[in-house]
Design a protein around this motif. Structure first.
Motif, PDB file in Angstrom:
ATOM      1  N   LYS A 167       4.789  13.470 -14.387  1.00  0.00           N
ATOM      2  CA  LYS A 167       3.852  14.156 -15.271  1.00  0.00           C
ATOM      3  C   LYS A 167       4.053  15.656 -15.177  1.00  0.00           C
ATOM      4  O   LYS A 167       3.955  16.372 -16.156  1.00  0.00           O
ATOM      5  N   HIS A 211      -7.666   2.996  -3.048  1.00  0.00           N
ATOM      6  CA  HIS A 211      -7.235   4.241  -3.691  1.00  0.00           C
ATOM      7  C   HIS A 211      -6.199   3.956  -4.766  1.00  0.00           C
ATOM      8  O   HIS A 211      -6.248   4.524  -5.873  1.00  0.00           O
ATOM      9  N   ALA A 212      -5.264   3.056  -4.470  1.00  0.00           N
ATOM     10  CA  ALA A 212      -4.231   2.721  -5.450  1.00  0.00           C
ATOM     11  C   ALA A 212      -4.862   2.132  -6.709  1.00  0.00           C
ATOM     12  O   ALA A 212      -4.503   2.491  -7.832  1.00  0.00           O
ATOM     13  N   ALA A 234       0.834  -1.206   0.000  1.00  0.00           N
ATOM     14  CA  ALA A 234       0.000   0.000   0.000  1.00  0.00           C
ATOM     15  C   ALA A 234       0.861   1.246   0.000  1.00  0.00           C
ATOM     16  O   ALA A 234       0.662   2.164  -0.797  1.00  0.00           O
ATOM     17  N   GLU A 242      -3.968   8.898 -19.496  1.00  0.00           N
ATOM     18  CA  GLU A 242      -2.708   9.197 -20.149  1.00  0.00           C
ATOM     19  C   GLU A 242      -1.986   7.988 -20.708  1.00  0.00           C
ATOM     20  O   GLU A 242      -1.274   8.073 -21.698  1.00  0.00           O
ATOM     21  N   PHE A 243      -2.125   6.845 -20.016  1.00  0.00           N
ATOM     22  CA  PHE A 243      -1.301   5.699 -20.397  1.00  0.00           C
ATOM     23  C   PHE A 243      -2.111   4.603 -21.065  1.00  0.00           C
ATOM     24  O   PHE A 243      -1.746   3.437 -21.047  1.00  0.00           O
ATOM     25  N   LEU A 288       2.644   6.247  -7.082  1.00  0.00           N
ATOM     26  CA  LEU A 288       1.705   7.217  -7.643  1.00  0.00           C
ATOM     27  C   LEU A 288       2.280   8.622  -7.559  1.00  0.00           C
ATOM     28  O   LEU A 288       2.141   9.418  -8.489  1.00  0.00           O
ATOM     29  N   ILE A 345       4.796   9.041 -10.195  1.00  0.00           N
ATOM     30  CA  ILE A 345       4.172   9.221 -11.508  1.00  0.00           C
ATOM     31  C   ILE A 345       3.707  10.659 -11.664  1.00  0.00           C
ATOM     32  O   ILE A 345       3.925  11.291 -12.697  1.00  0.00           O
ATOM     33  N   ILE A 375      -6.964  -4.088   1.299  1.00  0.00           N
ATOM     34  CA  ILE A 375      -6.325  -3.603   0.083  1.00  0.00           C
ATOM     35  C   ILE A 375      -6.503  -2.103   0.033  1.00  0.00           C
ATOM     36  O   ILE A 375      -7.453  -1.568   0.609  1.00  0.00           O
ATOM     37  N   ASP A 376      -5.600  -1.474  -0.654  1.00  0.00           N
ATOM     38  CA  ASP A 376      -5.699  -0.024  -0.784  1.00  0.00           C
ATOM     39  C   ASP A 376      -6.512   0.279  -2.040  1.00  0.00           C
ATOM     40  O   ASP A 376      -5.990   0.226  -3.152  1.00  0.00           O
ATOM     41  N   SER A 429       2.662   1.608  -3.286  1.00  0.00           N
ATOM     42  CA  SER A 429       1.788   2.105  -4.351  1.00  0.00           C
ATOM     43  C   SER A 429       1.637   3.605  -4.249  1.00  0.00           C
ATOM     44  O   SER A 429       1.716   4.319  -5.243  1.00  0.00           O
ATOM     45  N   LYS A 430       1.430   4.070  -3.030  1.00  0.00           N
ATOM     46  CA  LYS A 430       1.301   5.528  -2.826  1.00  0.00           C
ATOM     47  C   LYS A 430       2.536   6.223  -3.340  1.00  0.00           C
ATOM     48  O   LYS A 430       2.462   7.232  -4.029  1.00  0.00           O
ATOM     49  N   LEU A 469      -5.284   6.141 -14.559  1.00  0.00           N
ATOM     50  CA  LEU A 469      -4.077   6.248 -15.381  1.00  0.00           C
ATOM     51  C   LEU A 469      -4.154   5.341 -16.598  1.00  0.00           C
ATOM     52  O   LEU A 469      -3.765   5.723 -17.706  1.00  0.00           O
ATOM     53  N   GLN A 496      -6.635   4.818  -8.740  1.00  0.00           N
ATOM     54  CA  GLN A 496      -5.676   5.624  -9.499  1.00  0.00           C
ATOM     55  C   GLN A 496      -5.187   4.853 -10.716  1.00  0.00           C
ATOM     56  O   GLN A 496      -4.996   5.424 -11.795  1.00  0.00           O
TER      57      GLN A 496
END
Lengths: 608, 106
Positions: A606, B88-89, A592, B100-101, A599, A602, B85-86, A595-596, B96, B92
């Motif tokens: 950008k 939010h990830a 977790a 953009e991707f 992000l 990323i 689980i996250d 991932s943060k 994405l 996102q």
């Protein structure tokens, strides 16, 4: 005290009275004859000196026989009975013709220079030497010219006319210096033995008036000579030391150079009147910036408002069962973060008590030379060399106090160490700071040249060779290496004891890989246990009993993602500089959080 | 696995753009019904997933299937993703992967 020498200010008197009249009596004028030489066939010339000023002089040819007979000698003293001072056309200088004189003394040992003695007209005392700047101001232009012309060597001989240099001006190429310093740290005398035999060494830290510090080391004879002489806190004149570029790995002070003193070096104690308190130079780190310094060798300085003082606690030291007093104080600063500072020994009982008494006044405290630890994330600890200043007269202190009085008091502040993922171990907070990819290490082979540099890396172990020596035999008490002794046990040099059993501790090199590159990673016990999943003793058992399972175990350690805190330094190997990457901490990957982090990366990409 | 129609990472908002297409989504299980599961997408909107979920079913599950409306998916594959689980990830990721991707995914 009648000292054999020229009349004070004789030259000035002569210049003031260039053509004495025959009728009026000439005052007593004795000058020293310097640089006596023969010009032409029978004309003698010299320079008349009164110790301060000089005057070119010609001896009337009538007096030449006196020179030949030895009545008038170089460096001798003569009394002038008749003379004339004339101008040299087109030149500012004057010259004198002596027509009558008598000998006062044969050649003296040396050219008399104006000493700052009781005979000195000025009548100033010892103070003058130690404030050379003042002395310069009161000298006349002629005197300065004289000094520039004069041979300076004899002056340097005399202890009085010492010229003090700032430490910052010292360099290996200029040897003629004297510094005036206070001993701010004195090390213990250590003995060593190397290929050349045995020796002893100790070092001191010296600070001058500007606050610049330098480390001085003494070996063998010099060490014995100066060990007693150097007292902590006292002020000394030091000269004739050797300077060389400092080895940053071992240096404790901020200076490009370090000094070695040998038996020829001079160390003279300065009497109390002239002693000074060197300005303490601080390099304050804001509390919220302490994170990267955790577990680093570098010591830090902090300044903050005391929000809490604990009572004294007594901690028992494991190594020698001694009880040591300790006190914790909490300080806050404008970064709106707090941190706990542990005061030990005298600092706990002395200053600590003082702070407890005035704690309700929210005093400002500045502390120098603290160690940054990882207890509760970030913690500060005093060492014997730390110094604490309560409500110091510094601009930072004033700013801090006014901030606290206006807003700080009300704000609820978080501990700088909190807010870290609980599963992480020491240094975990920094798993997301200084994050690099392994290719960065490959691209910069000279990283960590002076001092080791730290980074976080996310990588996978790609392989651990099963045939390498994975561990060393360690003392169960202190974890240092033990050697097998003849009677079957193990000898530990650190504990000076023989033990029946030893433990095995990991020390291995693994290949680590990430998306960008692959490197060799040195791993020690704690991190290796994490990676492999069992202790060295257990693995050793597996190796001897079921070798195939042992290999499987090592394979299982591969391709597992970890976040490592690594240090990079330079090692010399067969005259080649090699980059050495060591794992200082290893933590399992928190997906977790990772991932943060990704992000964020990323979005950073950008934006740019 | 049929790769002719790769599954698009979607949340509720993106689902409506891909009605009739193969999609994949992370769902937090809210209620189990006969033949369907009511769940919350990663952007907090309720969706219906038709099909038979595996037993036992964890709190979070990824479903792959055809989107038959802007609020429901006909699931053919169910993957248990555990209880923590996250989201939010994942959300996102959906944004994405479709923004953009997009060229990296479809």
């Amino acid at each position: 005290m009648a000292k054999l020498g020229p009349t004070p200010d004789a030259i000035s008197t002569l210049l003031a009275n260039p053509s004495p009249k025959e009728s009026s009596p000439i005052p007593e004028i004795v000058v020293q004859v310097v640089d006596l030489n023969l010009k032409g066939i029978n004309r003698y010339m010299f320079t008349a000196s009164d110790g301060k000023m000089r005057l070119k002089t010609m001896l009337n040819t009538e007096l030449s026989p006196d020179v030949i007979s030895g009545k008038i000698q170089n460096l001798g003293l003569i009394r002038l009975l008749d003379y004339t001072v004339n101008d040299i056309p087109n030149k500012p200088e004057k010259y004198m013709i002596v027509t009558k004189c008598e000998m006062v003394s044969p050649a003296l040992e040396m050219e008399i220079k104006s000493e700052v003695s009781k005979d000195e007209v000025k009548g100033e005392q010892v103070g003058i030497i130690l404030k050379p700047k003042q002395e310069m101001v009161t000298k006349s232009a002629a005197q300065i010219m004289h000094e520039q012309n004069a041979n300076m060597a004899p002056a340097a001989r005399m202890a009085m006319t010492r010229r003090v240099h700032p430490i910052v001006s010292l360099n290996p190429y200029q040897g003629n210096w004297t510094i005036k310093v206070r001993v701010t740290n004195k090390g213990t005398m250590r003995t060593y033995s190397n290929a050349r035999g045995q020796g002893c060494v100790f070092n001191v830290e010296l600070t001058d008036e500007d606050g610049t510090e330098i480390r001085a080391t003494m070996f063998n004879e010099a060490a014995k000579k100066f060990y007693e002489k150097f007292q902590l806190g006292k002020v000394y004149y030091v000269s004739k030391g050797a300077l060389k570029v400092a080895n940053k790995k071992f240096s404790t002070v901020q200076n490009d150079y370090e000094m070695t003193l040998n038996e020829n070096s001079e160390v003279d104690e300065v009497s109390n009147e002239e002693a000074f308190v060197p300005e303490t130079k601080f390099d304050f780190i804001p509390i919220d910036m302490l994170g990267p310094h955790v577990n680093s060798k570098v010591l830090v300085d902090v300044i903050g408002v005391v929000t809490n003082v604990s009572p004294t606690m007594s901690i028992r030291r494991k190594s020698d069962n001694e009880n040591i007093p300790k006190r914790d104080i909490t300080i806050a600063d404008e970064s709106k973060k707090v941190v706990v500072v542990s005061l030990w020994n005298d600092l706990a009982t002395g200053v600590g008590q003082e702070l407890l008494d005035i704690a309700d006044q929210s005093p400002v405290v500045a502390i120098k030379s603290l160690k940054v630890g990882d207890y509760q994330g970030v913690s500060l600890s005093t060492l014997s060399r730390s110094s604490i200043f309560v409500n110091p007269d510094l601009p930072e202190a004033k700013r801090l106090k006014s901030w606290y009085d206006s807003e700080g008091k009300e704000v609820s502040m978080a501990s700088v160490g909190s807010g870290m993922s609980p599963s992480a171990n020491s240094g975990a907070w920094s798993m997301y700071s200084d994050r690099i990819s392994l290719s960065y290490l490959k691209d910069n082979p000279s990283l960590g040249e002076d001092k080791p540099v730290f980074f976080s890396v996310k990588a996978y172990i790609s392989s651990i060779k099963p045939d390498q020596t994975l561990w060393y035999r360690a003392c169960k008490m202190c974890n240092k290496k033990v050697t097998e002794s003849l009677d079957g046990g193990f000898w530990c040099d650190g504990c000076q004891k023989n033990a029946e059993e030893c433990s095995l501790r990991y020390i291995l090199v693994a290949r680590a890989m990430d998306a960008t590159s692959e490197v060799y990673l040195s791993v020690f016990n704690n991190e290796a246990e994490r990676i492999i999943g069992c202790s060295a003793d257990e693995l050793d058992k597996l190796r001897s009993e079921e070798h195939s399972l042992y290999e499987v175990k090592l394979k299982q350690a591969t391709w597992v993602p970890h976040v490592f805190r690594v240090s990079v330094s330079q090692n010399e190997y067969n005259n080649e500089k090699r980059q050495r990457i060591t794992a200082r901490a290893a933590a399992p990957l928190d997906f977790a959080a990772e991932s943060k982090f990704l992000l964020e990366e990323i979005s950073k990409m950008k934006a740019s | 696995m049929d790769t002719s129609n790769p599954s698009v990472f979607v949340n509720a908002e993106l689902l409506r753009l891909y009605v009739g297409r193969q999609v994949r989504a992370l769902i937090q299980v809210v209620q189990l019904d006969a033949g369907s599961v009511i769940g919350k997408s990663t952007d907090e909107i309720q969706l219906i997933v038709k099909g038979t979920p595996p037993f036992p079913l964890t709190k979070f599950v990824e479903v792959i299937g055809i989107a038959d409306s802007d609020k429901s998916i006909q699931a053919s594959i169910w993957n248990n993703f555990g209880d923590t689980i996250d989201t939010h990830a994942y959300n996102q990721l959906c944004l994405l992967a479709n923004g953009e991707f997009k060229h990296l995914f479809i």
